[in-house]
Design an enzyme around this catalytic site. Sequence first.
Site, short mmCIF file in Angstrom:
data_model
loop_
_atom_site.label_atom_id
_atom_site.label_comp_id
_atom_site.label_asym_id
_atom_site.label_seq_id
_atom_site.Cartn_x
_atom_site.Cartn_y
_atom_site.Cartn_z
N HIS A 191 0.83 -1.21 0.00
CA HIS A 191 0.00 0.00 0.00
C HIS A 191 0.87 1.27 0.00
CE1 HIS A 191 -3.71 2.27 1.33
NE2 HIS A 191 -2.77 3.11 1.71
N GLU A 192 1.75 1.37 0.98
CA GLU A 192 2.58 2.58 1.09
C GLU A 192 3.52 2.69 -0.10
OE1 GLU A 192 1.58 4.73 3.07
OE2 GLU A 192 0.41 3.51 4.46
N HIS A 232 1.78 4.55 -2.80
CA HIS A 232 1.88 6.01 -2.62
C HIS A 232 3.27 6.51 -3.02
CE1 HIS A 232 -1.96 6.53 -0.73
NE2 HIS A 232 -1.66 5.86 0.37
N HIS A 281 3.85 6.56 -6.67
CA HIS A 281 3.06 7.65 -7.25
C HIS A 281 3.84 8.96 -7.09
CE1 HIS A 281 -1.32 9.46 -7.45
NE2 HIS A 281 -0.59 9.80 -8.48
#
Length: 641
Positions: free
Chosen positions: A408-409, A412, A415
């Site tokens: 998940h992290e 980010h 991105h």
Amino acid sequence: MGRTRLALLWFSVIGMTATTARSGERQDIPGKYKWNLADLYPSESAWTKAKEDLGHRLPELAKYRGQLGKSAQSLLTALQAMFDLDRDLSRLSVYASSLSDEDIRAPRPREMKQSAEELGTQFASACSWVRPEILTLNPAKVRKFVAQEKKLEPYRVYLEETLRRKPHTLGAAEERVAAEAGEMERAGSEVHGVLSNADLPYPTIKLSTGESVRLDASAYSLHRQDRNRADRDLVFSSFFGALKTYERTMGATLAASVKSHLFEKRVRHFDSTLQAALFQDNIPALVYKQLLSDVHRSFPTLHRYLTLRKRMLGLDVLRYQDLYVPMVASVDMHFQPDAARAITLEALAPLGKDYTEALRKGFESGWTDYLPSTGKRSGAYSTGVYGVHPYQLLNFNGRYDDLTTLAHESGHSMHTFLSYGAQPYATADYPIFVAEVASTFNENLLIHYMLDQAKNDATRLFLLGTLLDGLRTTLFRQTQFAEFELAFHEQAERGEPLTGENLSTLYLKIARDYYGHDKKVCQVDDLLAIEWAYVPHFYYDFYVYQYATSMVASTSLARAVLSENKGNGTGSPDAAVRPRRDAYLKMLRSGSSKYAIDLLKEAGVDMTTSAPFDAAIAEMNASMDELEAILDRQAKKGPPR
Ligand SMILES: [Zn+2]
């Protein structure tokens, strides 16, 4: 400016479950598991020097006041000065807050963090005149400047974004009054926070294990998952019973918050509180309302899930109290940090070599602070510094959850990496509406990879159960919240009073509708009517729906990328053209150069239609098909001996 980054940080942190970390001392952790803050400043004294330098530059902004409309060149000079300060300030803040998060008890980093925050406040006030001054200019003139001066192009979005606010901007005197009134806006939320975090007398109960538990909100969210049904009953009745005694007070705090939204709507000439809130990110109200109607249309899928849950838990009657116990008792999976990195990289292979190689390099070069240690901040988040690289904080404990958090992290962080690499600073930060797409997309790839690798049915059941529980709590529960939030705002807009009793009646009606209470799918007791009172998100002004839309978008995008990958059949993710993957990666590189809805549309998900939602529901049904097939096979074989 800076707002997106802070909000994003908060978004990531609250999305985390609390971990009971096995903590060692930071000095004993090998360097390869720590982030490298020296990439920001070689030393603390270098940071201090940079901070002083920035403090001296701040007052210079004032000399551009009154000059913005003079020429393209003067507009450019002012914007460059402001954005350069913003960029440098963000570097200072990330260093100080990251250092402080390494050990939240340490006084010096905490002081540094505070002084960076003070500088942030000074910066905000030093440039508070910029937007109002742009708004006094003729929009045609501003656009002519941008056409004339190529170097203004990176600021086009900022300028257009400012001009877009013109119809909802007031005269100077009224703006001052509105700003003063804004100070009172958080009163309801603050009183609710003090009451629910400190003053509410939460009950202490005794569980069947003999353990005594003081049931505050975090103990409640932990123990609603207990496998013992009698314990769960006790947990629900005690926790909601305690909240119920404060129904009137909680109603008053929420009503106060809604009044501030009504104020904003009226003075800034919006049609509704919903429109006022969604205007900030230029999201059409249609997107919100469509989510509600899509979810309603999909109640049969939710009810299928609930019936499946009843079967897996072996219950005669499913009740709301049975919704949080994991459908499948956790299987024994444990991961070392190095293995978790390798699995994450393999799971993300469908995104192509460029993506995974950049992430591998990041893993190995100080992006991530992996392990818990004494005094370290709990939870997980990702942040980043323009011109440097992303930073992510984890408290990796080796459980499957921790692996998911890493994926998940990392979503980010990548991105951030791609956007910062491709965009000028002014458009490098991405909108909140797309931020959680990049992270949950990676969670989705991870779970599909793990399913492909799973060696036995127990693991497959666990993974499918996890996937389905995630869709239930995000797609359906967050939309249920969004529906309630819209309903009580509309009630207030019609001039009807908002009281604790009214809110409970409304909440219970919606919850019963969702969970099929009247259809005998899932029993929702009267006491559940008070559940709204402990949810802080109802004070965030139409925020929660984005959890649902993000998951809709990411599930739909991941499905498209995975099926494109499988359909090709060459075995290598880079072997051929991948239009869906490339469109998705392009979105990650686009930062905030376009509006969120347009970014997603170009990536292949049109959030103004039902197609992405239908793809997410198809995924949910496919997972249930698979899960039921395993159960049926096991039932034929008879119970395990
Ligand atoms: Zn996140």
